[in-house]
Write a protein that holds these residues in place. Structure first.
Motif, PDB file in Angstrom:
ATOM      1  N   SER A 153      60.008  44.313  35.127  1.00 13.97           N
ATOM      2  CA  SER A 153      59.968  45.438  34.203  1.00 13.97           C
ATOM      3  C   SER A 153      59.224  45.043  32.935  1.00 13.97           C
ATOM      4  CB  SER A 153      61.394  45.877  33.861  1.00 13.97           C
ATOM      5  OG  SER A 153      61.383  46.942  32.940  1.00 13.97           O
ATOM      6  N   GLY A 154      58.221  45.861  32.551  1.00 14.74           N
ATOM      7  CA  GLY A 154      57.370  45.548  31.409  1.00 14.74           C
ATOM      8  C   GLY A 154      56.148  44.731  31.763  1.00 14.74           C
ATOM      9  N   GLY A 155      56.008  44.344  33.041  1.00 12.24           N
ATOM     10  CA  GLY A 155      54.870  43.545  33.465  1.00 12.24           C
ATOM     11  C   GLY A 155      53.652  44.391  33.797  1.00 12.24           C
ATOM     12  N   SER A 156      52.647  43.754  34.388  1.00  8.50           N
ATOM     13  CA  SER A 156      51.393  44.425  34.714  1.00  8.50           C
ATOM     14  C   SER A 156      50.910  43.967  36.082  1.00  8.50           C
ATOM     15  CB  SER A 156      50.328  44.145  33.648  1.00  8.50           C
ATOM     16  OG  SER A 156      50.063  42.748  33.583  1.00  8.50           O
ATOM     17  N   VAL A 157      50.054  44.774  36.688  1.00 11.47           N
ATOM     18  CA  VAL A 157      49.441  44.451  37.972  1.00 11.47           C
ATOM     19  C   VAL A 157      47.956  44.807  37.906  1.00 11.47           C
ATOM     20  CG1 VAL A 157      51.557  44.789  39.315  1.00 11.47           C
ATOM     21  CG2 VAL A 157      49.998  46.710  38.963  1.00 11.47           C
ATOM     22  N   VAL A 158      47.173  44.120  38.732  1.00 12.66           N
ATOM     23  CA  VAL A 158      45.738  44.367  38.810  1.00 12.66           C
ATOM     24  C   VAL A 158      45.432  44.935  40.193  1.00 12.66           C
ATOM     25  CG1 VAL A 158      43.440  43.368  38.688  1.00 12.66           C
ATOM     26  CG2 VAL A 158      45.258  42.511  37.185  1.00 12.66           C
ATOM     27  N   LEU A 159      44.856  46.125  40.221  1.00  8.32           N
ATOM     28  CA  LEU A 159      44.527  46.805  41.468  1.00  8.32           C
ATOM     29  C   LEU A 159      43.017  46.779  41.665  1.00  8.32           C
ATOM     30  CD1 LEU A 159      46.799  49.968  41.067  1.00  8.32           C
ATOM     31  CD2 LEU A 159      47.362  47.829  42.223  1.00  8.32           C
ATOM     32  N   PRO A 160      42.536  46.312  42.806  1.00  5.95           N
ATOM     33  CA  PRO A 160      41.096  46.357  43.067  1.00  5.95           C
ATOM     34  C   PRO A 160      40.655  47.778  43.395  1.00  5.95           C
ATOM     35  CG  PRO A 160      42.258  45.464  44.969  1.00  5.95           C
ATOM     36  CD  PRO A 160      43.293  45.665  43.905  1.00  5.95           C
ATOM     37  N   CYS A 161      39.546  48.172  42.841  1.00  8.34           N
ATOM     38  CA  CYS A 161      38.984  49.499  43.113  1.00  8.34           C
ATOM     39  C   CYS A 161      37.786  49.329  44.048  1.00  8.34           C
ATOM     40  CB  CYS A 161      38.547  50.182  41.811  1.00  8.34           C
ATOM     41  SG  CYS A 161      39.897  50.466  40.647  1.00  8.34           S
ATOM     42  N   CYS A 239      43.319  52.527  44.404  1.00  5.70           N
ATOM     43  CA  CYS A 239      42.263  52.764  43.429  1.00  5.70           C
ATOM     44  C   CYS A 239      40.929  52.907  44.167  1.00  5.70           C
ATOM     45  CB  CYS A 239      42.201  51.625  42.419  1.00  5.70           C
ATOM     46  SG  CYS A 239      40.958  51.850  41.126  1.00  5.70           S
ATOM     47  N   GLN A 240      40.233  54.010  43.929  1.00  6.73           N
ATOM     48  CA  GLN A 240      38.989  54.301  44.648  1.00  6.73           C
ATOM     49  C   GLN A 240      37.895  54.654  43.647  1.00  6.73           C
ATOM     50  OE1 GLN A 240      39.389  57.367  47.557  1.00  6.73           O
ATOM     51  NE2 GLN A 240      37.365  57.039  48.445  1.00  6.73           N
ATOM     52  N   LEU A 241      36.715  54.107  43.864  1.00  6.85           N
ATOM     53  CA  LEU A 241      35.574  54.400  43.014  1.00  6.85           C
ATOM     54  C   LEU A 241      34.935  55.721  43.418  1.00  6.85           C
ATOM     55  CD1 LEU A 241      33.909  50.860  42.832  1.00  6.85           C
ATOM     56  CD2 LEU A 241      35.386  51.950  41.128  1.00  6.85           C
ATOM     57  N   LEU A 242      34.547  56.489  42.431  1.00  3.04           N
ATOM     58  CA  LEU A 242      33.833  57.744  42.674  1.00  3.04           C
ATOM     59  C   LEU A 242      32.334  57.454  42.659  1.00  3.04           C
ATOM     60  CD1 LEU A 242      35.913  60.025  40.276  1.00  3.04           C
ATOM     61  CD2 LEU A 242      36.288  59.586  42.731  1.00  3.04           C
ATOM     62  N   SER A 252      43.979  61.877  50.347  1.00  7.49           N
ATOM     63  CA  SER A 252      44.296  60.663  51.105  1.00  7.49           C
ATOM     64  C   SER A 252      44.078  59.438  50.226  1.00  7.49           C
ATOM     65  CB  SER A 252      43.431  60.570  52.365  1.00  7.49           C
ATOM     66  OG  SER A 252      42.059  60.478  52.027  1.00  7.49           O
ATOM     67  N   LEU A 253      44.624  58.342  50.663  1.00  9.13           N
ATOM     68  CA  LEU A 253      44.449  57.081  49.956  1.00  9.13           C
ATOM     69  C   LEU A 253      43.087  56.491  50.256  1.00  9.13           C
ATOM     70  CD1 LEU A 253      47.967  55.529  50.687  1.00  9.13           C
ATOM     71  CD2 LEU A 253      47.242  56.687  48.600  1.00  9.13           C
ATOM     72  N   GLY A 254      42.728  55.487  49.472  1.00  9.24           N
ATOM     73  CA  GLY A 254      41.457  54.814  49.692  1.00  9.24           C
ATOM     74  C   GLY A 254      41.534  53.805  50.831  1.00  9.24           C
TER      75      GLY A 254
END
Length: 369
Positions: A153-161, A239-242, A252-254
């Motif tokens: 809780s209070g942390g962060s995550v990095v999602l690849p796009c 996370c998806q790039l446009l 739908s998901l990426g």
């Protein structure tokens, strides 16, 4: 008890009193219409468990089923019993629960809980060795690459796009989140307009996300960082790039989806327990090393017995006795009567050397007077 035995006992106490051992989490991805098997198991113990629960603990916290040893299992909702099979018995410390005809509504975290009788108090509830995260998608097989990320809780995550197609220019980014049956777009940022929506919007405040790019071997890579996460933010993210000349996909998901699990208050306790475990391990190892080295040094040191020095008062007493015996030798010879005169031997008078070295305090005989 020796020092080493005491340290070993202290080490065992630290391990048994600390909650270091936690259940493993198994990630399971299925598609609608598939079936899943949850193997429930605990360590062998006496007495053996007499019942077991299967529960959900995330999206829809609830009891799924309960089985008492020697009896048929009971479902929370009767309409789910037709697609559920239980093989085994809780008294054997292991059993399998099979759920078929899965739907996206079955996506959740599952765990088994065994019930053990305790005559002196309430029955014990012991969780199984493994916790399961089941992800059920409506997409075709192999269309989505899934994974899992855990944070506190209070942390962060990095999602690849990831882009939908290679070689097309990037014009924006879209973040989708799936908690229920369908994914929902929670962040959108693009140079072109998105229907009736503004060019940029987000369900996250601006300080809670950041988009970064970097040049790598395969070209430019994009990452989206989500910050200040809370347990209610736990969900499946994609996370998806446009890209230019490619329509947006909002339903739908990426190509890659990650399940983000945000733990609550127990996360910090787990971290402190791990730190305590590491520190206690280092201290115990250091103490054992010191004791072992000390024992080895004591065994290798040569045993030399010191010469005992006579006390000084004994030397002085010996010196006085020698002096007295030397000085009084003539008197002893004079007091001695020859045995050939058939006379008794006259005993020498005991002398007090501190009063008179000549024995002046001895009583005189009448012949001497």
């Amino acid at each position: 008890m020796s020092g080493i035995q005491y340290l070993v006992c202290l080490w065992i106490l630290l391990i048994t009193q600390s909650r270091f051992v936690r259940s493993d989490i198994q990630f399971i991805e299925k598609h609608e219409g598939d079936s899943v098997v949850f193997p429930c198991a605990i360590e062998q113990r006496n007495p053996a468990p007499f019942g077991v629960y299967l529960k959900r603990s995330w999206l829809v916290p609830n009891e799924i089923l309960f089985m008492h040893t020697g009896e048929d299992f009971k479902m929370k909702y009767d309409h789910d019993k037709s697609r559920t099979i239980v093989s085994g018995d809780p008294i054997n410390h292991t059993l399998n629960v099979t759920i078929s005809e899965l739907t996206t509504k079955d996506t959740d975290r599952y765990y088994c809980e065994f019930i053990v009788e305790n005559p002196s108090s309430e029955d014990e509830h012991i969780p199984g060795k493994t916790e399961f995260f089941l992800l059920v998608t409506a997409d075709t097989p192999a269309s989505v690459d899934s994974g899992r990320i855990e944070t506190c809780s209070g942390g962060s995550v990095v999602l690849p796009c990831l882009p939908a197609e290679e070689g097309l220019a990037v014009e924006g980014v879209s973040l989708k989140r799936q908690k229920g049956q369908e994914p929902v777009e929670v962040l959108y940022d693009s140079r072109r307009h998105h229907g009736n929506e503004p060019p940029s919007y987000s369900q996250f405040p601006a300080e809670r996300f950041r988009l970064t790019s970097a040049l790598g071997p395969g070209g430019i890579t994009y990452n989206l960082t989500l910050q200040q996460l809370q347990p209610e933010d736990s969900a499946l993210y994609s996370c998806q790039l446009l890209q230019r000349d490619r329509p947006d996909s909002h339903a739908s998901l990426g190509r890659r989806a990650l399940f983000v699990s945000v733990k609550g208050d127990d996360c910090s306790c787990s971290s402190s327990s791990t730190l305590l475990y590491a520190l206690s391990s280092a201290v115990v190892v250091l103490l054992l090393t010191i004791v072992f080295v000390g024992i080895c040094l004591c065994k290798l040191r040569p045993s030399v017995k010191p010469n005992r020095q006579a006390p000084i008062y004994e030397d002085m007493a010996g010196f006085k006795d020698l002096k007295s015996s030397t000085k009084l030798a003539p008197n002893h010879l004079e007091d001695t009567v020859s045995v050939y005169n058939n006379t008794s031997v006259k005993k020498s008078c005991p002398e007090n050397h501190y009063e008179s070295p000549t024995g002046a305090l001895c009583p005189r005989n009448e012949t001497q007077t």
